[in-house]
Scaffold this active site. Sequence first.
Site, short mmCIF file in Angstrom:
data_model
loop_
_atom_site.label_atom_id
_atom_site.label_comp_id
_atom_site.label_asym_id
_atom_site.label_seq_id
_atom_site.Cartn_x
_atom_site.Cartn_y
_atom_site.Cartn_z
N LEU A 75 0.69 -1.20 0.05
CA LEU A 75 0.00 -0.01 -0.10
C LEU A 75 0.68 1.31 -0.07
O LEU A 75 0.43 2.29 -0.55
CB LEU A 75 -0.89 -0.07 1.20
CG LEU A 75 -1.96 -1.10 1.10
CD1 LEU A 75 -2.91 -1.14 2.34
CD2 LEU A 75 -2.93 -0.86 -0.02
N ASP A 76 1.99 1.07 0.65
CA ASP A 76 2.64 2.39 0.61
C ASP A 76 3.38 2.63 -0.71
O ASP A 76 3.58 3.81 -1.15
CB ASP A 76 4.00 2.18 1.81
CG ASP A 76 4.86 0.96 1.66
OD1 ASP A 76 4.31 -0.05 0.88
OD2 ASP A 76 5.85 1.11 2.14
#
Length: 251
Positions: free
Chosen positions: A94-95
Site C-alpha cells: 500500500l505504501d
Amino acid sequence: MHNLVIDIGNTNSKLAVFNNRELVEYQSLKEVTAEALISLIKQYKVSNSTISSVAIEFENVIGVLKEHTNYIEFSTRINTGIKNHYKTLATLGLDRWAKIIASHYYYPKRNCFIIDAGTCITYDLLDSSDAYFGGSISLGLHMRFEALHHFTRRLPLVEWDRTETEIPEGEDTPTAIKSGVLQGVTNEVEGFISHKNNEYKDLTVLITGGDAAFLLKQLKNSIFAPQIIHDPYLVLKGLNEVIAFEYVQKD
C-alpha cells in the site's frame, strides 16, 4: 476540511493532518494509540481519514478512525487515473501504491523514478503517460547489517545511525562492514538511476524514506544531483490524494 492520514511502517508510524492539500501536522511515532488519534481528531476537527499499513493487526486504530471520522478504506483497487500494469495487486504494498498516487498528482506528465529508503529500498517508476509497471525491492540499510551478522558465524552486528552520512575506510572489521554496506547501497542506487536514465528522457528522481538523508548526501555532488527531489512526505501525500479522489468520485 481536515484529513488525517496514517502510514504504519515496519519501524515507525507516520501521521499527518492535511487542510485540503496543506500539511499542517506531522508526527512520527513508535506506537499509534487511541488517545493520540482522538487528540489529533479533536484538535483539528478532522473530517476524513485513511491508513496504509504493512501489517494486519491494527483493527483498533481503524476502529477509532471509523468511530470519530469518515473513514476511507485504502487499497490498491483505488485508482486516481493511473494505468496500473502491476500483475499482483494483492501483494503490491500500500505504501508503494500511495507513492505512485502522490507522484501522479504532484509531478504530472513526468517520468518519475521513486526511491524509498526505508526498511526495504523500493524503486518504482511512473512514466509520463501515467503508466505504472512496477519496480524493484531491495534490502534496506539496517537489514543488510543484520543479514551479515545473521548469516555468518563471526561477523559482528554493526550499529549504524542514519545521521552518519560518511562512508568509512575499512580499516577493521566493523568499519569494513560499514564500508561494504554503505558503499554498496550507494552504488546500487546510482546504478538504478543510471539504468533508468538510459530508458527514459528527463527523468525526475524522487527520494523519500527514513534513510533518505544518507542517500542525498552521497548523491549531492553526483551527475544525478540536478534531477533529484527530496519529498519526505510522499506516502502521506498519496493517502491524502485518496481522500480527495473519493470526494471527486462522489461529485
